[in-house]
Scaffold this active site. Sequence first.
Site, PDB file in Angstrom:
ATOM      1  N   SER A  73       0.726  -1.320  -0.085  1.00  0.00           N
ATOM      2  CA  SER A  73      -0.105   0.036  -0.068  1.00  0.00           C
ATOM      3  C   SER A  73       0.829   1.257   0.147  1.00  0.00           C
ATOM      4  O   SER A  73       0.496   2.310  -0.299  1.00  0.00           O
ATOM      5  CB  SER A  73      -0.926   0.107   1.324  1.00  0.00           C
ATOM      6  OG  SER A  73      -2.307  -0.378   0.828  1.00  0.00           O
ATOM      7  N   LYS A  76       0.783   3.675  -3.041  1.00  0.00           N
ATOM      8  CA  LYS A  76      -0.308   4.282  -3.152  1.00  0.00           C
ATOM      9  C   LYS A  76       0.053   5.717  -3.118  1.00  0.00           C
ATOM     10  O   LYS A  76      -0.600   6.609  -3.973  1.00  0.00           O
ATOM     11  CB  LYS A  76      -1.622   4.003  -2.322  1.00  0.00           C
ATOM     12  CG  LYS A  76      -2.223   2.625  -2.512  1.00  0.00           C
ATOM     13  CD  LYS A  76      -2.978   2.184  -1.490  1.00  0.00           C
ATOM     14  CE  LYS A  76      -3.765   0.663  -2.038  1.00  0.00           C
ATOM     15  NZ  LYS A  76      -4.106   0.158  -0.461  1.00  0.00           N
ATOM     16  N   TYR A 200      -1.656  -2.078 -10.800  1.00  0.00           N
ATOM     17  CA  TYR A 200      -1.818  -1.850  -9.466  1.00  0.00           C
ATOM     18  C   TYR A 200      -1.121  -3.221  -8.602  1.00  0.00           C
ATOM     19  O   TYR A 200      -0.192  -2.503  -7.615  1.00  0.00           O
ATOM     20  CB  TYR A 200      -3.340  -1.660  -8.958  1.00  0.00           C
ATOM     21  CG  TYR A 200      -3.373  -1.821  -7.400  1.00  0.00           C
ATOM     22  CD1 TYR A 200      -3.181  -0.675  -6.573  1.00  0.00           C
ATOM     23  CD2 TYR A 200      -3.796  -3.063  -6.834  1.00  0.00           C
ATOM     24  CE1 TYR A 200      -3.205  -0.812  -5.429  1.00  0.00           C
ATOM     25  CE2 TYR A 200      -3.670  -3.247  -5.550  1.00  0.00           C
ATOM     26  CZ  TYR A 200      -3.497  -2.012  -4.728  1.00  0.00           C
ATOM     27  OH  TYR A 200      -3.646  -2.103  -3.322  1.00  0.00           O
ATOM     28  N   TYR A 252      -4.885   3.083   6.894  1.00  0.00           N
ATOM     29  CA  TYR A 252      -6.395   2.365   6.839  1.00  0.00           C
ATOM     30  C   TYR A 252      -7.173   2.870   8.062  1.00  0.00           C
ATOM     31  O   TYR A 252      -7.151   4.163   8.545  1.00  0.00           O
ATOM     32  CB  TYR A 252      -6.102   0.928   6.751  1.00  0.00           C
ATOM     33  CG  TYR A 252      -4.851   0.249   6.274  1.00  0.00           C
ATOM     34  CD1 TYR A 252      -4.605   0.639   4.853  1.00  0.00           C
ATOM     35  CD2 TYR A 252      -3.907  -0.442   6.898  1.00  0.00           C
ATOM     36  CE1 TYR A 252      -3.341   0.105   4.230  1.00  0.00           C
ATOM     37  CE2 TYR A 252      -2.746  -0.700   6.172  1.00  0.00           C
ATOM     38  CZ  TYR A 252      -2.823  -0.686   4.855  1.00  0.00           C
ATOM     39  OH  TYR A 252      -1.522  -0.961   4.115  1.00  0.00           O
ATOM     40  N   VAL A 270       0.665  -3.988   3.749  1.00  0.00           N
ATOM     41  CA  VAL A 270       0.833  -5.189   4.599  1.00  0.00           C
ATOM     42  C   VAL A 270       1.962  -6.154   4.621  1.00  0.00           C
ATOM     43  O   VAL A 270       2.240  -6.924   5.261  1.00  0.00           O
ATOM     44  CB  VAL A 270      -0.424  -5.867   4.027  1.00  0.00           C
ATOM     45  CG1 VAL A 270      -1.606  -5.228   4.443  1.00  0.00           C
ATOM     46  CG2 VAL A 270      -0.280  -6.121   2.481  1.00  0.00           C
TER      47      VAL A 270
HETATM   48  N1  LIG Z   1      -2.786  -2.605   2.616  1.00  0.00           N
HETATM   49  C1  LIG Z   1      -1.877  -3.203   1.438  1.00  0.00           C
HETATM   50  O1  LIG Z   1      -0.867  -2.859   1.724  1.00  0.00           O
HETATM   51  C2  LIG Z   1      -2.810  -3.613   0.576  1.00  0.00           C
HETATM   52  C3  LIG Z   1      -1.883  -3.903  -0.618  1.00  0.00           C
HETATM   53  C4  LIG Z   1      -2.225  -5.289  -1.353  1.00  0.00           C
HETATM   54  N2  LIG Z   1      -1.444  -5.401  -2.648  1.00  0.00           N
HETATM   55  C5  LIG Z   1      -3.877  -5.332  -1.773  1.00  0.00           C
HETATM   56  O2  LIG Z   1      -4.175  -4.828  -2.858  1.00  0.00           O
HETATM   57  O3  LIG Z   1      -4.377  -5.930  -0.895  1.00  0.00           O
END
Ligand SMILES: NC(=O)CC[C@H](N)C(=O)O
Length: 326
Positions: A73, A76, A200, A252, A270
């Site tokens: 994430s 992002k 992505y 989050y 994550v």
């Molecule tokens: N929270 C994350 O790091 C999620 C990224 C992970 N690649 C997903 O899309 O679920």
Amino acid sequence: MKDYSLTQVECEWTQQLNRWVETFRPYSTEGKCATYIPALAEANPEHLGICVASEGGQALKAGEWNVPFTMQSISKAISFMAACSIHGIEQVMERVDVEPTGDAFNSIVRLEAHKPGKPFNPMINAGAITVTSLLPGKNAIEKLEPVIDLLEDILDYRPPLNESVFKSEWETAYLNRSLAYYLKQNGVLASPVEEALEAYSRQCSIQITAEDLAKIGLVLANDGLHPYKGTQVVPRKITKITKALMLTCGTYNASGRLAAFVGVPTKSGVAGGILSAIPPRGRNNGPFSHGCGIGIYGPAIDEVGNSVSGILLLKEMVEQWDLNIF
Ligand SMILES: NC(=O)CC[C@H](N)C(=O)O
């Protein structure tokens, strides 16, 4: 080959960081490596590393600061900056909002509950897939280029893709597929579904270290000015919005808690990465009053998706060194 290397400073602060790493490492047992992307479960849950980068190319490093892991994430924040730099902020805002959700990062609930189904922010999966769909390129590989280019501008090397993590995510991305098809139905995605999804998933699989994250944090802390090259690698206004989004949405559904009890713009992933940016503060006491970038790696995550020992380490350091931006 990395040539923008930070100089490790051996001082009392490094010793303090080493002590904190060993204090918080055992808390990894309160979390677990992510398993919904099977390849992430292979990480060593006891790893904990940190790098704090400051202006002059100096850094404090402790623990497993050099162990590679995937951005997940955290990417992002990079794709958002890349899309805004290419298209302008207004055009990106036409497709994604800047409001926190209080929901899990991969939640679909608000896309249906709020019409016309525009994602709430770029730091959750729905928003990030939408942002990636806006990146130029005829296919997923081309769409990844602006993200890697921006990372190269910051890090001075092109970080590789971890192919096995990519493959693992790509084969199991059922929830992200659902989000993306839903977004397409609502006219939000700017490219074919599978192309946006693949780009992505690829950006999530970019492999970096805590040191790399610290360098990214330092550029954000400096409002986009590269501390070493002296060039503006991201427009100032875009870095301001990115830091605001990191603070309000970057961890989050724990973002409010992080803002209240840690108080620094932070984006987590994550795989266990944490990126924080501490802008310069108007006081001259304590370490890093001129600002710093922080990168942390601790792959055992909590139920929300944040590194357990990493967040504890960040909180302690911010408290003890008075880094809270408020
Ligand atoms: N929270 C994350 O790091 C999620 C990224 C992970 N690649 C997903 O899309 O679920």
